[in-house]
Enzyme design. Sequence first.
Site, PDB file in Angstrom:
ATOM      1  N   GLU A  30     -11.827   2.709   2.888  1.00  0.00           N
ATOM      2  CA  GLU A  30     -11.065   2.824   4.127  1.00  0.00           C
ATOM      3  C   GLU A  30     -11.184   4.279   4.565  1.00  0.00           C
ATOM      4  OE1 GLU A  30      -6.919   0.966   5.695  1.00  0.00           O
ATOM      5  OE2 GLU A  30      -6.729   2.543   4.190  1.00  0.00           O
TER       6      GLU A  30
ATOM      7  N   GLU B 135       0.826  -1.209   0.000  1.00  0.00           N
ATOM      8  CA  GLU B 135       0.000   0.000   0.000  1.00  0.00           C
ATOM      9  C   GLU B 135       0.861   1.259   0.000  1.00  0.00           C
ATOM     10  OE1 GLU B 135      -3.459   2.178   2.743  1.00  0.00           O
ATOM     11  OE2 GLU B 135      -2.463   0.355   3.449  1.00  0.00           O
TER      12      GLU B 135
END
Length: 258
Positions: A238, A140
């Site tokens: 998220e 990520e």
Amino acid sequence: MTFSLAVCSEMVFTDLPLLERVERIHAAGFAVEIWDWTTKDATALVATGAEFTSMTGYVTGDLITDGGADDLLATAAKSIPFAQAIRCPSLNLHGTGLGEGGIPVRPVEVVTGDMWLAAVRTLSRIAELGAANGVTFVLENLNTEVDHPGTPFGRAADTLALVSAVDSPHLKMNLDLYHAQIGEGNLVELIRRSAPYLGEVQVADVPGRCEPGTGEVNWPFVARALADTGYDGVVAMEAFASGDSDIALERFREAFTV
């Protein structure tokens, strides 16, 4: 084109215990993502009936030091049985371990050429671990301007370079468009360049890190651009709810129904 939509259980319905959050997300028709697995009960998570698409895939370690790489590999290996128990196919990594408030445990001011080479070696070992166990690790990107100062390889351009250098189906990108908007912008072009290596996409609006529709990003346009690349994998919210969590989930669904 239909994406698989997931929601991070750590950031919505925050007045409820985690298992109840998972149940609410599942009841709303979304898959679920979790962070630190060491604080959770795999049997209880499975009993909710939810589908889990991503979890943090390590506990400690980093990509660039010998000891950190060994810790990363060791704790990634320990994470795999939990992922298999909840049938979670993707294990998330960062450029370094994150501590309290998302601050890197080992902040780096300047990333050197030797660090890049070390990171490729470490991620090659991670990909081999994933291949041996039938799971995929995803790397990520994180912004260093607001949330994670000092994170090495924080930009999406960095994670793309590392993942493409390893070139394994067991190591892909988790392209977090919230972090990319803060650190890089030009999201549509970034999506196009990253498309061959995407394992997951995460979203939250900017500023504020709340659900799509609360900030500056034209999410329906971004969603169409993502679909145009042929991507049909997981898109995960998220993000915090700006108000009611059920409304936040519906705004996310609307933005990514293309």
